[in-house]
Write an enzyme that holds these catalytic residues in place. Structure first.
Site, PDB file in Angstrom:
ATOM      1  N   GLN A  58       0.847  -1.218   0.135  1.00 46.38           N
ATOM      2  CA  GLN A  58      -0.166  -0.063  -0.052  1.00 46.38           C
ATOM      3  C   GLN A  58       0.685   1.312   0.057  1.00 46.38           C
ATOM      4  OE1 GLN A  58      -2.641  -1.817   3.220  1.00 46.38           O
ATOM      5  NE2 GLN A  58      -4.139  -0.586   2.007  1.00 46.38           N
ATOM      6  N   ARG A  79       3.715   0.068  13.136  1.00 42.71           N
ATOM      7  CA  ARG A  79       3.441  -1.479  12.580  1.00 42.71           C
ATOM      8  C   ARG A  79       3.686  -1.314  10.971  1.00 42.71           C
ATOM      9  NH1 ARG A  79      -1.958  -3.962  11.064  1.00 42.71           N
ATOM     10  NH2 ARG A  79      -1.408  -5.818  10.559  1.00 42.71           N
ATOM     11  N   HIS A 138       0.849  -9.419   4.688  1.00 40.10           N
ATOM     12  CA  HIS A 138      -0.017  -8.500   4.522  1.00 40.10           C
ATOM     13  C   HIS A 138      -0.642  -8.711   2.964  1.00 40.10           C
ATOM     14  CE1 HIS A 138      -2.385  -4.596   6.477  1.00 40.10           C
ATOM     15  NE2 HIS A 138      -2.836  -5.015   5.500  1.00 40.10           N
ATOM     16  N   ASN A 190      -1.925 -10.735   8.595  1.00 39.49           N
ATOM     17  CA  ASN A 190      -2.820  -9.618   8.646  1.00 39.49           C
ATOM     18  C   ASN A 190      -4.132 -10.067   8.091  1.00 39.49           C
ATOM     19  OD1 ASN A 190      -3.451  -6.602   8.971  1.00 39.49           O
ATOM     20  ND2 ASN A 190      -4.457  -7.004   7.166  1.00 39.49           N
ATOM     21  N   GLU A 239      -5.187  -1.731  14.040  1.00 36.74           N
ATOM     22  CA  GLU A 239      -5.726  -0.981  13.128  1.00 36.74           C
ATOM     23  C   GLU A 239      -6.796  -0.436  13.632  1.00 36.74           C
ATOM     24  OE1 GLU A 239      -6.234  -2.315   8.978  1.00 36.74           O
ATOM     25  OE2 GLU A 239      -4.141  -3.357   9.222  1.00 36.74           O
ATOM     26  N   TRP A 268      -4.741   3.209  11.621  1.00 38.77           N
ATOM     27  CA  TRP A 268      -4.674   2.894  10.175  1.00 38.77           C
ATOM     28  C   TRP A 268      -5.120   4.201   9.528  1.00 38.77           C
ATOM     29  CZ3 TRP A 268      -2.449  -0.622   7.305  1.00 38.77           C
ATOM     30  CH2 TRP A 268      -2.587  -0.337   6.043  1.00 38.77           C
ATOM     31  N   GLU A 294      -5.583   1.868  -1.481  1.00 35.74           N
ATOM     32  CA  GLU A 294      -6.757   1.213  -0.812  1.00 35.74           C
ATOM     33  C   GLU A 294      -7.042   0.118  -1.515  1.00 35.74           C
ATOM     34  OE1 GLU A 294      -7.447   0.960   2.522  1.00 35.74           O
ATOM     35  OE2 GLU A 294      -9.173  -0.198   1.977  1.00 35.74           O
ATOM     36  N   TRP A 295      -6.114  -0.874  -1.916  1.00 38.27           N
ATOM     37  CA  TRP A 295      -6.685  -2.134  -2.613  1.00 38.27           C
ATOM     38  C   TRP A 295      -7.630  -1.839  -3.700  1.00 38.27           C
ATOM     39  CZ3 TRP A 295      -2.941  -4.595  -0.921  1.00 38.27           C
ATOM     40  CH2 TRP A 295      -2.426  -4.815   0.597  1.00 38.27           C
TER      41      TRP A 295
HETATM   42  C1  PNW Z   1      -8.029  -3.574   6.380  1.00 37.38           C
HETATM   43  N1  PNW Z   1     -13.967  -4.831   5.677  1.00 37.38           N
HETATM   44  O1  PNW Z   1      -8.604  -4.138   5.458  1.00 37.38           O
HETATM   45  C2  PNW Z   1      -6.383  -3.712   6.067  1.00 37.38           C
HETATM   46  O2  PNW Z   1      -5.697  -4.510   6.877  1.00 37.38           O
HETATM   47  C3  PNW Z   1      -5.439  -2.529   5.425  1.00 37.38           C
HETATM   48  O3  PNW Z   1      -4.748  -3.049   4.699  1.00 37.38           O
HETATM   49  C4  PNW Z   1      -6.726  -1.796   4.757  1.00 37.38           C
HETATM   50  O4  PNW Z   1      -6.174  -0.677   4.112  1.00 37.38           O
HETATM   51  C5  PNW Z   1      -7.724  -1.086   5.781  1.00 37.38           C
HETATM   52  O5  PNW Z   1      -8.363  -2.105   6.594  1.00 37.38           O
HETATM   53  C6  PNW Z   1      -9.030  -0.494   5.354  1.00 37.38           C
HETATM   54  O6  PNW Z   1      -9.493  -1.043   4.377  1.00 37.38           O
HETATM   55  C7  PNW Z   1     -10.189  -4.263   5.611  1.00 37.38           C
HETATM   56  O7  PNW Z   1     -14.763  -4.891   4.653  1.00 37.38           O
HETATM   57  C8  PNW Z   1     -10.711  -4.401   4.268  1.00 37.38           C
HETATM   58  O8  PNW Z   1     -14.555  -5.112   6.630  1.00 37.38           O
HETATM   59  C9  PNW Z   1     -12.186  -4.658   4.546  1.00 37.38           C
HETATM   60  C10 PNW Z   1     -12.931  -4.745   5.809  1.00 37.38           C
HETATM   61  C11 PNW Z   1     -11.997  -4.397   6.962  1.00 37.38           C
HETATM   62  C12 PNW Z   1     -10.677  -4.266   6.824  1.00 37.38           C
END
Ligand code: PNW
Length: 438
Positions: A12, A69, A113, A157, A345, A392, A399-400
């Site tokens: 990221q 982290r 991660h 993670n 986070e 976080w 953001e993915w």
């Molecule tokens: C986390 N949900 O992901 C990840 O650990 C991070 O890399 C990410 O950037 C961050 O939260 C924000 O999205 C999640 O849909 C992705 O519940 C999706 C969910 C929760 C956490």
């Protein structure tokens, strides 16, 4: 010492995707596939943290956090996931860790991660039991080099989110749509955690944790069907990845038509359930659940949505007290089996653009953090042994599947120049961290 920190992840923020011998990961592949990430964004450059890390360490030192982290890019260290080591990759983390130590910031390293080396995906990824062993070998390599200065190691993670988005629904890399057939990816990740824990301890790691994503589950009504749906969702989201660690057994999966968790072999649960030095918990929001409509629903629950609360730019409900509810609920569920908890986070996305004065006035993020820090205090006062809290994220980042559209940072990043500007929330947190009573 209570650990106050910020969190990030390699893919990221690092960028430098093809530099200094880094191998390809499943996120390089996925983000370059048309239609997978919004507007075709990729992590090729991201925040260019690979080159700008000294500035990022300075930003954290100035913020006043005492821990950071971050995650290690597996394919930067082992380009093919196993076998030949890339010395330049290890050197990068060595420099970063030295920089953190010099700034008085305790490094907490996450091994995985979500950025599996593509070469391992080509052999089946987390559907292949061998990936668990490769994680352990990589863990040993990383710890042999860094554990003299990195006290805290996080094996995985959010294996739940990785399994659901990566293997069941296909919205994240590796993009598989296996639905419930994704479950072997749960067991193999947990097995990898257990084997990596052994390898880390053998290599001198002082503290070994795993980070799970948790969500308090609210039934939509008191009707038995809604209660059963809530229990099924709780099993999947909260218990599937934590019961084996803390209780040495998978939860009852009969609501999913399964007699037992798939892919489990004799002896696996003993490996998975080794003592942990802490449990990392990521909290974003609760989930409201109701009974599914239809005669033969694919899943025994349905998302009912949460109304009556503010939402983030992502549309996620903001429920600060959910953090207290979650932590006290985990203590009720696991009792003495619950190790010290680290909130690894917590944060929110906001459409943060600088105002005419050049400052990002992210008041909603300040409100978010203030509320969640109150809830953290309440959980600690209620007797939950919480020992750390990480926001976080330090920086706006990739953001993915949303690319650069969701901004989670305390520090604004201008893409693609990479220029960093602390937001109002950064200054607010700095003041918070200065106050002695917290
Ligand atoms: C986390 N949900 O992901 C990840 O650990 C991070 O890399 C990410 O950037 C961050 O939260 C924000 O999205 C999640 O849909 C992705 O519940 C999706 C969910 C929760 C956490």
């Amino acid at each position: 010492m209570f650990l106050w920190g910020t969190a990030t992840a390699a893919y990221q923020i690092e960028g430098a995707a093809a530099e200094d011998g880094r191998g390809r990961s499943i996120w390089d592949t996925f983000s370059h596939e048309p239609g997978k990430v919004r507007d075709g964004h990729t992590g090729d450059i991201a925040c260019d943290h690979y080159h700008r890390w000294p500035e990022d360490v300075r930003l954290m030192a100035d913020l006043g956090v005492n821990s950071y982290r971050f995650s290690i890019s597996w394919s930067r260290v082992l380009p093919a996931g196993r076998g030949a080591v890339n010395p330049a990759g290890l050197d990068f983390y060595d420099r970063l860790v030295d920089g953190l130590c010099a700034a008085g910031i305790v490094p907490a390293a996450t091994l995985f991660h979500w950025d599996l080396p593509q070469a391992l995906e080509d052999e089946g990824g987390w559907l292949n039991r061998d990936t668990a062993r490769h994680l352990a070998d990589y863990a040993a390599l990383a710890a042999e080099r860094l554990a003299d200065r990195v006290p805290m190691w996080i094996t995985l993670n959010e294996p739940f989110i990785h399994m659901v988005f990566g293997y069941a629904l296909g919205t994240h890399a590796p993009g598989r749509t296996l639905f419930l057939d994704a479950l072997p990816a749960a067991h193999h990740q947990l097995l990898g955690h257990g084997l990596a824990t052994q390898a880390l301890r053998a290599a001198g790691a002082r503290q070994v944790l795993i980070t799970n994503n948790h969500s308090p589950v609210w039934p939509d009504s008191g009707a038995p069907a809604d209660l059963a749906a809530a229990e099924a969702y709780d099993t999947l989201h909260n218990r599937l990845f934590t019961d084996p660690l803390l209780l040495g057994a998978y939860p009852d999966l009969s609501a999913f038509g399964l007699e037992a968790a798939p892919a489990v072999r004799d002896g696996d649960l003993e490996i998975i359930a080794q003592p942990l030095d802490g449990l990392g918990v990521n909290y974003y929001n609760p989930t409201r659940v109701r009974a599914p409509a239809g005669d033969a629903p694919p899943l025994p629950f349905e998302d009912a949505g949460i109304t009556g609360h503010p939402t983030t730019a992502f549309g996620w409900p903001v429920v600060p007290d959910g953090l207290r509810e979650l932590l006290t609920g985990m203590k009720d569920r696991y009792g003495d089996a619950l190790p010290p908890v680290y909130v690894t986070e917590n944060g929110c996305s906001q459409p943060d653009e600088p105002g005419p004065d050049g400052v990002v006035h992210d008041q909603a993020r300040i409100d978010f953090l203030a509320g969640h820090l109150d809830a953290l205090r309440a959980a600690r006062d209620a007797g939950v042994d919480v020992r750390g809290y990480y926001v976080w994220s330090l920086l706006d980042n990739f953001e993915w599947a949303e690319g650069y559209h969701q901004r989670f940072g305390l520090v604004h990043v201008d893409f693609p120049t990479g220029h960093r500007t602390p937001k109002a929330s950064y200054h607010w947190l700095k003041e918070f961290l200065r106050t002695p009573e917290r």
